[in-house]
Design a protein around this motif. Sequence first.
Motif: not given
Length: 125
Positions: A99-118
């Motif tokens: 997550q971008s530090l600017l988006d903390w503490p949002s829990t919206n998945s749209g504020t997160f990037g660079t996802w793993g495969q799971g």
Amino acid sequence: QVQLVESGGGLVQAGGSLRLSCAASGRTFSNYPMGWFRRAPGKEREFVAAIHWNGISTNYAASVKGRFTISRANAKNTVYLQMNSLKPEDTAVYSCAVQSLLDWPSTNSGTFGTWGQGTQVTVSS
């Protein structure tokens, strides 16, 4: 190339525990918040937990608070999710993201990037 790799999933009985790991490579994420999300079959992706780069501030979904613990080892570029008292409804694919530090503490998945495969977590009743 930036990459997040999750591990530690598996099959466990209700009441059991698992520890997930998310290892980052290609760059350091020690200055960024990191989060865990999960997606159960037929359901939307949902927020599970997140941790600030300082390793102190954390957020948890109400459904896991008190059972799950997120932590990080910046020197290892790794984030962990300790899951205790697992329930069948915790069954899902668990993924980590940055997550971008600017988006903390949002829990919206749209504020997160660079996802793993799971990694798959299956809890039997």
